[in-house]
Design a protein around this motif. Structure first.
Motif, PDB file in Angstrom:
ATOM      1  N   THR A 172      18.652  -3.789 -38.358  1.00 62.39           N
ATOM      2  CA  THR A 172      18.246  -3.837 -36.953  1.00 62.39           C
ATOM      3  C   THR A 172      17.631  -5.186 -36.600  1.00 62.39           C
ATOM      4  N   LEU A 173      16.795  -5.713 -37.486  1.00 61.79           N
ATOM      5  CA  LEU A 173      16.171  -7.008 -37.218  1.00 61.79           C
ATOM      6  C   LEU A 173      17.202  -8.138 -37.228  1.00 61.79           C
ATOM      7  N   ASP A 174      18.185  -8.060 -38.127  1.00 58.26           N
ATOM      8  CA  ASP A 174      19.256  -9.066 -38.125  1.00 58.26           C
ATOM      9  C   ASP A 174      20.052  -9.000 -36.812  1.00 58.26           C
ATOM     10  N   ARG A 175      20.289  -7.791 -36.332  1.00 58.25           N
ATOM     11  CA  ARG A 175      21.009  -7.646 -35.069  1.00 58.25           C
ATOM     12  C   ARG A 175      20.194  -8.196 -33.903  1.00 58.25           C
ATOM     13  N   ARG A 176      18.864  -7.986 -33.963  1.00 60.54           N
ATOM     14  CA  ARG A 176      17.998  -8.545 -32.923  1.00 60.54           C
ATOM     15  C   ARG A 176      18.074 -10.070 -32.905  1.00 60.54           C
ATOM     16  N   SER A 184      21.368 -12.415 -25.487  1.00 64.79           N
ATOM     17  CA  SER A 184      21.824 -11.119 -25.001  1.00 64.79           C
ATOM     18  C   SER A 184      20.671 -10.345 -24.378  1.00 64.79           C
ATOM     19  N   ALA A 185      20.987  -9.594 -23.350  1.00 69.17           N
ATOM     20  CA  ALA A 185      19.965  -8.791 -22.678  1.00 69.17           C
ATOM     21  C   ALA A 185      19.542  -7.589 -23.509  1.00 69.17           C
ATOM     22  N   GLN A 186      20.277  -7.268 -24.568  1.00 67.65           N
ATOM     23  CA  GLN A 186      19.953  -6.112 -25.415  1.00 67.65           C
ATOM     24  C   GLN A 186      18.921  -6.447 -26.482  1.00 67.65           C
ATOM     25  N   ALA A 187      18.497  -7.706 -26.580  1.00 66.73           N
ATOM     26  CA  ALA A 187      17.565  -8.102 -27.638  1.00 66.73           C
ATOM     27  C   ALA A 187      16.242  -7.360 -27.516  1.00 66.73           C
ATOM     28  N   SER A 189      15.554  -4.280 -26.272  1.00 67.48           N
ATOM     29  CA  SER A 189      15.656  -2.890 -26.729  1.00 67.48           C
ATOM     30  C   SER A 189      15.838  -2.822 -28.239  1.00 67.48           C
ATOM     31  N   THR A 190      16.584  -3.769 -28.819  1.00 65.51           N
ATOM     32  CA  THR A 190      16.774  -3.782 -30.274  1.00 65.51           C
ATOM     33  C   THR A 190      15.464  -4.067 -30.988  1.00 65.51           C
ATOM     34  N   ALA A 191      14.673  -5.017 -30.462  1.00 64.35           N
ATOM     35  CA  ALA A 191      13.374  -5.309 -31.063  1.00 64.35           C
ATOM     36  C   ALA A 191      12.437  -4.107 -30.978  1.00 64.35           C
ATOM     37  N   LYS A 192      12.468  -3.405 -29.862  1.00 62.22           N
ATOM     38  CA  LYS A 192      11.638  -2.212 -29.715  1.00 62.22           C
ATOM     39  C   LYS A 192      12.072  -1.126 -30.702  1.00 62.22           C
ATOM     40  N   GLU A 193      13.369  -0.989 -30.907  1.00 62.87           N
ATOM     41  CA  GLU A 193      13.875  -0.027 -31.888  1.00 62.87           C
ATOM     42  C   GLU A 193      13.388  -0.383 -33.292  1.00 62.87           C
ATOM     43  N   GLY A 194      13.398  -1.688 -33.616  1.00 63.34           N
ATOM     44  CA  GLY A 194      12.925  -2.108 -34.931  1.00 63.34           C
ATOM     45  C   GLY A 194      11.453  -1.811 -35.142  1.00 63.34           C
ATOM     46  N   LYS A 195      10.640  -2.014 -34.110  1.00 63.73           N
ATOM     47  CA  LYS A 195       9.212  -1.729 -34.237  1.00 63.73           C
ATOM     48  C   LYS A 195       8.959  -0.236 -34.427  1.00 63.73           C
ATOM     49  N   THR A 196       9.735   0.578 -33.714  1.00 65.63           N
ATOM     50  CA  THR A 196       9.591   2.026 -33.884  1.00 65.63           C
ATOM     51  C   THR A 196       9.953   2.443 -35.307  1.00 65.63           C
ATOM     52  N   GLN A 197      11.025   1.867 -35.840  1.00 65.38           N
ATOM     53  CA  GLN A 197      11.404   2.164 -37.216  1.00 65.38           C
ATOM     54  C   GLN A 197      10.344   1.695 -38.203  1.00 65.38           C
ATOM     55  N   ARG A 244       6.626  -9.011 -41.653  1.00 63.01           N
ATOM     56  CA  ARG A 244       6.606 -10.446 -41.345  1.00 63.01           C
ATOM     57  C   ARG A 244       7.867 -10.865 -40.600  1.00 63.01           C
ATOM     58  N   LYS A 245       8.988 -10.278 -40.991  1.00 66.34           N
ATOM     59  CA  LYS A 245      10.243 -10.611 -40.308  1.00 66.34           C
ATOM     60  C   LYS A 245      10.215 -10.125 -38.865  1.00 66.34           C
ATOM     61  N   THR A 246       9.592  -8.972 -38.648  1.00 62.45           N
ATOM     62  CA  THR A 246       9.506  -8.452 -37.283  1.00 62.45           C
ATOM     63  C   THR A 246       8.655  -9.350 -36.396  1.00 62.45           C
ATOM     64  N   GLY A 247       7.577  -9.912 -36.950  1.00 63.93           N
ATOM     65  CA  GLY A 247       6.687 -10.725 -36.139  1.00 63.93           C
ATOM     66  C   GLY A 247       7.027 -12.198 -36.115  1.00 63.93           C
ATOM     67  N   SER A 248       7.847 -12.676 -37.062  1.00 64.88           N
ATOM     68  CA  SER A 248       8.092 -14.112 -37.143  1.00 64.88           C
ATOM     69  C   SER A 248       9.321 -14.559 -36.372  1.00 64.88           C
ATOM     70  N   GLY A 249      10.140 -13.625 -35.926  1.00 64.10           N
ATOM     71  CA  GLY A 249      11.328 -13.990 -35.176  1.00 64.10           C
ATOM     72  C   GLY A 249      10.973 -14.423 -33.769  1.00 64.10           C
ATOM     73  N   PRO A 250      11.950 -14.815 -32.983  1.00 64.12           N
ATOM     74  CA  PRO A 250      11.703 -15.169 -31.581  1.00 64.12           C
ATOM     75  C   PRO A 250      11.068 -14.005 -30.851  1.00 64.12           C
TER      76      PRO A 250
END
Length: 378
Positions: A172-176, A184-187, A189-197, A244-250
């Motif tokens: 999910t994080l790679d897709r984000r 993409s405008a879906q970034a 929602s994908t980031a929110k999905e990753g945080k929930t996971q 760290r990957k979740t917080g270090s990305g854009p």
């Protein structure tokens, strides 16, 4: 289906009343019925008198909106004419055994009824000094169980499920990141999905670590416990890396807006700027939580990757865990109280037996003394 769904929802497996005891100790002589309770991992016994059963029936009828299934055995007609200070202890063994069987049928009827409102009520569990019911929360592939529901096979299945969830979160994080690079405008929602996971993964790994304590109590070998502890540590390290990957990305929404304040102006960040942000590995400024203005205590790696909603959810999970531990402690103290009452009743019974023995000994001494006098006269 996860192992939690397959597990029994109620911790009480069975109840029985194998025996009763006549307690003659003053000032409250009575008959105590021994109630044996079987749980998934252990069994224990408590003692209750007949009046406690009648009080429970009245409480269940008042709190559950209807009387419980089955009927309590009525008082024996002969006991109506007995002294109120005598009660059931003057009944015959056959009458008490009949009452014992009736009380056992009544408890089993509550436990076996299709309507769970009576057996799941707090009054019923307090009466049996049972631990609180294990709660299960739905997750991606099921739910986790509380520590008292863990078995060796269930623990292994949950560990495998969490490894799969960690791989899914990394995907999910790679897709984000790909969506951010493509603006993409879906970034978002994908980031929110990753945080929930991530929140779900952190919670379930905590439950998995606490499950080792239950397995240790069930007699698992030290070597196997160390091996499983190593698996948990590796999984926790993987989660920290994912955090760290979740917080270090854009930043979420960086592919569409340069900053939150520029959203209304329609200023969009170019794909080249997003790529540079990814390659530079720049991290978002660390937040300061709670009364942090004075203490300057920064958030932990567990909360760094979460938004405000995720932090609130994690805090609520910690509070639920504390409530569950307090309820388990209350149940343990309640069982200790019943054990103390049983020990006190046994001591009173032994004291009564010693008094009878002392009285008999004095009587025999008197007879021997009288016999010696007659021997001397002869």
């Amino acid at each position: 289906m996860s192992f939690a769904k397959a597990a029994t929802a109620d911790p009480i497996q069975s109840v029985s009343i194998p025996s009763y005891t006549r307690l003659t100790a003053k000032p409250d002589p009575h008959v105590a019925f021994t109630v044996s309770v079987s749980l998934p991992t252990r069994s224990y016994s408590i003692q209750q008198r007949y009046s406690a059963f009648t009080a429970l029936q009245q409480k269940l009828a008042a709190t559950c909106g209807a009387p419980p299934p089955g009927e309590l055995p009525p008082k024996h007609p002969g006991s109506w004419f007995l002294s109120p200070f005598a009660g059931a202890r003057n009944l015959s063994d056959d009458q008490l055994d009949e009452r014992r069987q009736g009380l056992e049928r009544w408890l089993r009827a509550i436990l076996a009824d299709r309507d769970p409102r009576w057996r799941s009520s707090r009054a019923f569990k307090d009466f049996l000094a049972a631990p609180p019911q294990g709660d299960a929360e739905g997750a991606a592939d099921g739910a986790t169980a509380t520590a008292r529901d863990w078995t060796a096979g269930a623990w292994t299945a949950e560990h495998a499920a969490l490894e799969g969830l960690a791989r899914q979160l990394r995907t999910t994080l790679d897709r984000r990141d790909t969506q951010l690079l493509a603006n993409s405008a879906q970034a978002h929602s994908t980031a929110k999905e990753g945080k929930t996971q991530l929140v779900d993964l952190v919670r379930r790994v905590g439950d998995l670590a606490r499950g080792l304590q239950a397995l240790a109590k069930d007699g698992m070998t030290e070597g196997e416990l160390q091996r499983r502890s190593g698996l948990v540590q590796r999984l926790q390290g993987e989660i920290e890396d994912l955090g760290r990957k979740t917080g270090s990305g854009p930043r979420v929404g960086a592919g569409r807006t340069g900053a939150a304040g520029n959203a209304s102006a329609g200023e969009e960040e170019t794909p080249t700027g997003a790529r540079q942000a990814l390659l530079s590995g720049a991290k978002a400024p660390a937040r300061v939580l709670g009364a942090a203005a004075a203490s300057k205590s920064l958030e932990t790696p567990e909360t760094r990757a979460l938004d405000t909603g995720g932090i609130m959810q994690l805090q609520q999970q910690y509070m639920d865990d504390q409530d569950s531990k307090l309820e388990a402690l209350t149940a343990a103290l309640r069982r200790q109280r019943h054990l103390g009452e049983m020990i006190n009743a046994e001591l009173a019974l032994q004291e009564d037996v010693l008094d009878q023995l002392e009285t008999g000994t004095d009587r025999v001494k008197g007879k021997i003394k009288e016999a010696n006098k007659q021997m001397k006269r002869l």
